[in-house]
Motif scaffolding. Structure first.
Motif, PDB file in Angstrom:
ATOM      1  N   LEU A  50      41.679  53.180   7.407  1.00  0.00           N
ATOM      2  CA  LEU A  50      42.347  53.995   6.384  1.00  0.00           C
ATOM      3  C   LEU A  50      43.771  53.487   6.125  1.00  0.00           C
TER       4      LEU A  50
ATOM      5  N   SER B 194      42.383  62.625   3.790  1.00  0.00           N
ATOM      6  CA  SER B 194      43.328  63.722   3.818  1.00  0.00           C
ATOM      7  C   SER B 194      44.025  63.810   5.169  1.00  0.00           C
ATOM      8  N   CYS B 195      43.268  64.103   6.231  1.00  0.00           N
ATOM      9  CA  CYS B 195      43.936  64.511   7.478  1.00  0.00           C
ATOM     10  C   CYS B 195      44.448  63.361   8.347  1.00  0.00           C
TER      11      CYS B 195
ATOM     12  N   MET C  13      43.119  62.322  10.892  1.00  0.00           N
ATOM     13  CA  MET C  13      42.879  62.586  12.315  1.00  0.00           C
ATOM     14  C   MET C  13      41.460  63.094  12.602  1.00  0.00           C
ATOM     15  N   ALA C  14      40.500  62.568  11.866  1.00  0.00           N
ATOM     16  CA  ALA C  14      39.088  62.835  12.145  1.00  0.00           C
ATOM     17  C   ALA C  14      38.746  64.327  12.131  1.00  0.00           C
TER      18      ALA C  14
ATOM     19  N   GLY D 254      36.973  65.004   7.472  1.00  0.00           N
ATOM     20  CA  GLY D 254      35.672  64.421   7.167  1.00  0.00           C
ATOM     21  C   GLY D 254      35.572  63.730   5.823  1.00  0.00           C
ATOM     22  N   SER D 255      36.707  63.425   5.187  1.00  0.00           N
ATOM     23  CA  SER D 255      36.616  62.899   3.821  1.00  0.00           C
ATOM     24  C   SER D 255      36.697  61.383   3.724  1.00  0.00           C
ATOM     25  N   CYS D 256      37.016  60.676   4.825  1.00  0.00           N
ATOM     26  CA  CYS D 256      37.318  59.248   4.711  1.00  0.00           C
ATOM     27  C   CYS D 256      36.152  58.342   5.099  1.00  0.00           C
TER      28      CYS D 256
HETATM   29  S1  FES Z   1      41.162  61.352   6.841  1.00  0.00           S
HETATM   30 FE1  FES Z   1      40.311  63.213   7.559  1.00  0.00          FE
HETATM   31  S2  FES Z   1      38.628  62.569   8.741  1.00  0.00           S
HETATM   32 FE2  FES Z   1      39.578  60.689   8.197  1.00  0.00          FE
END
Ligand code: FES
Ligand code: SF4
Lengths: 244, 121
Positions: free
Chosen positions: A36, A55-56, A58-59, A62-64
């Protein structure tokens, strides 16, 4: 960050090119550079036309999800240091691609909805919610806890050859979510979920390949949930046959 | 509300497949060990396998367990896998594949178990 790595990204820009094509980018990296991070570097420094979701970091969101060298991975949980000279990033398999690495997840959402993934309790004695709440022991929670770790990233659908052949198959995450609620002592909705699970496109389309559990970034083990689902579907079907 | 079409036959095929899987893991290797290795290597004397005593075993209750556990259920297991492999490779139609796959498994089972049953009763 003196080292760089050459990364190939599969692009799809339908208004410019009818076909997807591969594009190379040279990205600086160190021990902590995730896939990412590499995509963000490309977007910020090299090519702002690249589209992808995140988005996050940090796993959790779930969007990446993307394919890295053909294997479904979370971009934020996968590091460039793990790869040699070949790093090919493409959109999640088995989903329609909208643009570059962005896929259309509608069918996945429909499957999740189909199993009613929420606590169903229409009983008279159910808690009212004010000072009255459900009680659950640690042992009762342990029955479903692993299955509740799913972040709906869809990697297991990109890994599942059966979903690839037939996208009407409910698929690993939806069946896992059904099990997650079926195993919850607060829930009384199992009967409502079992009809969807007991169809041909429910649990029975699974041929126990098991790759879903291999790729799951949260160690949910959807393959185990599907197998439990088969036992439940067999029981449900038998009871239905006996009841006429 | 969505109408669901429950797959009424699948639990049966899956149960036979699962039972066959256990037999494949436990009984089939034992059979291969005895008849494929220990006997040809002479570790179990060939006299233990003379026609009359084997016939007695094979057409009695042990034979019934053997026919069921080493032939019938593993046949259902194997043909269930072959049916699914056909689906994976997009060969044929599911409805047709089911007929020949489970038909063949039933035929093999009937022959194996049938021979023993006819002699038992
Ligand atoms: S950016 Fe959120 S799970 Fe990878
Ligand atoms: S089960 Fe695992 S791989 Fe599948 S959607 Fe949930 S977190 Fe992702």
């Amino acid at each position: 960050m003196s080292q760089t790595k050459s990364i190939r990204v599969q692009r799809y820009l339908p208004e410019q090119e009818p076909e997807p094509f591969w594009q190379n980018y040279e990205v600086p990296f160190d021990e902590s550079t995730s896939i990412l991070d590499a995509l963000n570097y490309i977007k910020d420094e090299l090519d702002n036309t690249l589209s992808y979701r995140w988005s996050c970091r940090m796993a959790i969101c779930g969007s990446c999800g993307v394919m890295v060298n053909g294997i479904p991975k979370l971009g934020c949980k996968t590091f460039l240091r793990e790869y040699g000279t070949r790093v090919d990033i493409s959109a999640l398999a088995h989903f329609p691609v909208e643009r570059d690495l962005v896929v259309d997840m509608d069918i996945f959402m429909e499957h999740l909805e189909a199993v009613k993934p929420y606590i169903i309790d229409k009983s008279k004695g159910r808690p009212t919610g004010e000072s009255d709440t459900y009680r659950q022991t640690p042992a009762q929670m342990a029955r479903y806890h692993q299955f509740s770790n799913c972040i709906n990233c869809g990697l297991c659908y990109a890994a599942c050859p059966q979903f690839g052949l037939n996208n009407q198959f409910l698929g690993p995450a939806a069946i896992t979510l059904a099990q997650r609620y079926n195993l919850d002592n607060r829930d009384k909705g199992k009967r409502e979920r079992m009809a969807a699970l007991s169809e041909h496109d429910g649990v029975w389309s699974c041929t126990f390949v098991g790759f879903c559990s291999t790729v799951c970034p949260k160690h949910v083990d959807p393959a185990a949930a599907v197998n439990q689902g088969k036992i439940e579907a067999a029981k449900y079907t038998l009871i239905n046959l006996l009841n006429g | 509300m969505m109408k669901h079409h429950i797959a009424k036959d699948e639990p049966l095929w899956w149960a036979l497949f699962s039972a066959g899987g256990i037999c494949f893991a436990m009984l089939v290797p034992a059979a291969i060990l005895v008849f494929g290795l220990l006997m040809p290597m002479g570790i179990i004397p060939a006299s233990a396998f003379d026609y009359e005593s084997l016939r007695g075993l094979g057409l009695g209750w042990p034979g019934l367990i053997f026919a069921g556990g080493v032939i019938a259920l593993p046949a259902f297991h194997a043909l269930h896998r072959i049916r699914h492999s056909c689906a994976d490779l997009m060969l044929g139609k599911e409805s047709v594949n089911k007929v020949w796959a489970y038909g063949l498994a039933s035929l093999m089972s009937l022959m194996a178990v049938g021979v023993v049953l006819v002699n038992l009763f």
